[in-house]
Design an enzyme around this catalytic site. Structure first.
Site, PDB file in Angstrom:
ATOM      1  N   HIS A   1      -9.277  15.170  27.384  1.00  0.00           N
ATOM      2  CA  HIS A   1      -8.395  15.709  28.701  1.00  0.00           C
ATOM      3  C   HIS A   1      -8.075  14.435  29.437  1.00  0.00           C
ATOM      4  O   HIS A   1      -9.058  13.501  29.588  1.00  0.00           O
ATOM      5  CB  HIS A   1      -8.847  16.903  29.397  1.00  0.00           C
ATOM      6  CG  HIS A   1      -9.016  18.077  28.594  1.00  0.00           C
ATOM      7  ND1 HIS A   1      -7.740  18.676  27.907  1.00  0.00           N
ATOM      8  CD2 HIS A   1     -10.069  18.741  28.047  1.00  0.00           C
ATOM      9  CE1 HIS A   1      -8.287  19.826  27.548  1.00  0.00           C
ATOM     10  NE2 HIS A   1      -9.839  19.933  27.524  1.00  0.00           N
TER      11      HIS A   1
ATOM     12  N   HIS B   1     -19.121  25.796  17.182  1.00  0.00           N
ATOM     13  CA  HIS B   1     -19.926  25.442  18.283  1.00  0.00           C
ATOM     14  C   HIS B   1     -20.902  26.875  18.874  1.00  0.00           C
ATOM     15  O   HIS B   1     -20.374  27.205  19.996  1.00  0.00           O
ATOM     16  CB  HIS B   1     -19.040  25.204  19.414  1.00  0.00           C
ATOM     17  CG  HIS B   1     -17.763  25.993  19.677  1.00  0.00           C
ATOM     18  ND1 HIS B   1     -17.625  27.418  19.516  1.00  0.00           N
ATOM     19  CD2 HIS B   1     -16.413  25.424  19.637  1.00  0.00           C
ATOM     20  CE1 HIS B   1     -16.542  27.933  19.671  1.00  0.00           C
ATOM     21  NE2 HIS B   1     -15.807  26.951  19.694  1.00  0.00           N
TER      22      HIS B   1
ATOM     23  N   ASP C   1     -16.790  19.239  18.612  1.00  0.00           N
ATOM     24  CA  ASP C   1     -15.840  19.857  19.362  1.00  0.00           C
ATOM     25  C   ASP C   1     -15.058  18.761  20.156  1.00  0.00           C
ATOM     26  O   ASP C   1     -14.823  19.084  21.517  1.00  0.00           O
ATOM     27  CB  ASP C   1     -16.416  21.051  19.932  1.00  0.00           C
ATOM     28  CG  ASP C   1     -15.337  21.827  20.690  1.00  0.00           C
ATOM     29  OD1 ASP C   1     -14.011  21.801  20.275  1.00  0.00           O
ATOM     30  OD2 ASP C   1     -15.649  22.858  21.284  1.00  0.00           O
TER      31      ASP C   1
END
Length: 426
Positions: free
Chosen positions: A309, A232, A305
């Protein structure tokens, strides 16, 4: 099962094939590729006007399994991967327990096989418990099927330990996937250090937090001969340093995520934690450098990535919310919209960076759709324009800054081992 894909634009980086052809799949393998295939098939897919590419390979995914299955699990997140055109994903080891031994590697692989959607390769941790104090049993994890090691979410701050890990990785012939963050320098930072952070009263994260560790790890790669893959990347200097490494013939590769080549820190909405990620969104000059680095081949890979959540976890202040966004179901359309349509990449380069190159770096026989290869394929509509709708995601996570964004390019079907694991609604 036999499948005939008719009249698609074949984009195969392995053979540099860019032509309108048919593909015939039999017993999970591509057996014929050519014009006007006449074979009878149990299923025929009309791919006229569509791209037919090797299935996408994501080097950087968080499945959250084991231990954080309230956020995501192997089944939900591989279903998300299939919807995004991915046929192989590499799972990061920062789970609970941490993937620092062969038993946890086997757990994830067995669970993925039982779900039977996409290929999952579990990455092993660099240190025991990701505590940065003692090396994990890397060789044992490699023997159990780990294709790489990573301390993702953290950096191995001890340079001697990081060097020792690279030596083991070199001997095992696997890459080190490096999350580059100087944890002593990041402090309590939550967003990029700039005028926005000052205006919002938030602690900033400087570019040097990332750049210092990239520089150190490139030098360790030069020292050891281990393949270093930089995760990333988000800064202008990351591109400069990767370019330097290649000129020096250091075995370094690098990835960029769609959010880092699509958004700048100026695109952030105050208080919206869906814009909180690590590394943070950077300045316009960084984004332009990343795009150019992808365009000229300095940065070889596009990864997501993907980090699901829960709504409750993200529905708090910028200071308290966890870093990360989901990306499996938006990566292909953002890459096409922001890079292909804007002239930074050709469609073939998109296939290279999202499939062929990551497969080559990891050392797996993927990213190739010539006869004789396993039929891992994505069919992509380059004309379809629509708005991203997070409520339709297969992932448990809805944490994305791209909800409602208009994009062009849609995954229409994903085929894994000759089985159709996803088909978009007509």
């Amino acid at each position: 099962m036999t499948i005939l894909i008719k009249g698609g634009r074949i984009l195969d980086p392995a053979t540099k094939t860019d032509d309108v052809m048919d593909l015939f799949i039999e017993d999970g393998v591509i057996t014929k590729r050519g014009k006007n295939i006449k074979k009878k098939a149990e299923k025929t897919i009309d791919a006229k006007g569509l791209y037919v590419m090797p299935g996408l390979v994501d080097m950087h995914v968080h499945l959250r399994d084991p231990g954080f299955t309230h956020k995501g699990d192997v089944e939900t997140e591989t279903r998300s991967a299939a919807r995004g055109g991915y046929t192989t994903v590499l799972a990061m080891p920062n789970t609970k327990p941490v993937v620092d031994n062969a038993d946890v590697v086997r757990y994830v692989h067995h669970k993925a096989e039982s779900v039977g959607l996409v290929h999952v390769l579990q990455v092993g941790a660099v240190t025991k418990g990701q505590q940065g104090e003692e090396l994990a049993d890397i060789k044992e994890m490699v023997e159990a099927g780990s294709p790489a090691i990573s301390e993702d979410g953290k950096s191995v701050m001890n340079s001697l330990l990081a060097r020792d890990a690279m030596l083991v990785a070199r001997d095992c012939n696997i890459p080190v996937l490096s999350h580059c963050e100087d944890k002593n320098l990041v402090g309590s930072g939550v967003v990029n250090e700039d005028e926005n952070a000052k205006r919002w009263g938030l602690a900033g994260i400087t570019n040097s937090v990332e750049d210092i560790m990239i520089a150190r790890n490139i030098l360790l790669s030069k020292d050891t001969g281990a393949h270093l893959h930089l995760c990333h990347c988000s800064t202008k200097n990351s591109v400069i340093m990767v370019k330097y490494a290649k000129l020096e013939h250091i075995p370094v590769s690098a990835e960029v995520c769609p959010h880092h080549f699509t958004l700048t820190s100026d695109d952030m909405v105050e208080g919206d934690t869906n814009y909180k990620m690590n590394p943070p969104l950077r300045r316009k000059e960084d984004v332009e450098a990343l795009k150019k680095g992808l365009s000229d081949g300095t940065m070889e890979v596009i990864s997501t990535d993907h980090a699901p959540h829960t709504f409750e976890e993200k529905n708090t202040s910028m200071k308290k919310a966890p870093f990360g966004i989901v990306g499996l179901e938006t990566a292909a359309c953002l890459t096409y919209t922001e890079l292909v349509l804007q002239g930074y990449l050709t469609p073939m380069q998109m296939a290279e960076k999202m499939s062929y190159n990551p497969a080559k770096i990891v050392g797996i026989d993927k990213g190739d759709i010539q006869p004789g290869k396993i039929a891992d394929i994505v069919i992509f509509d380059p004309e379809k324009t629509y708005k991203i709708d997070k409520t339709k995601f297969a992932s448990k996570g809805r944490n994305t800054p791209f909800d409602g964004r208009e994009v062009t390019g849609k995954v229409m079907a994903t085929i894994v081992d000759g089985r159709v694991v996803y088909e978009a609604e007509a």
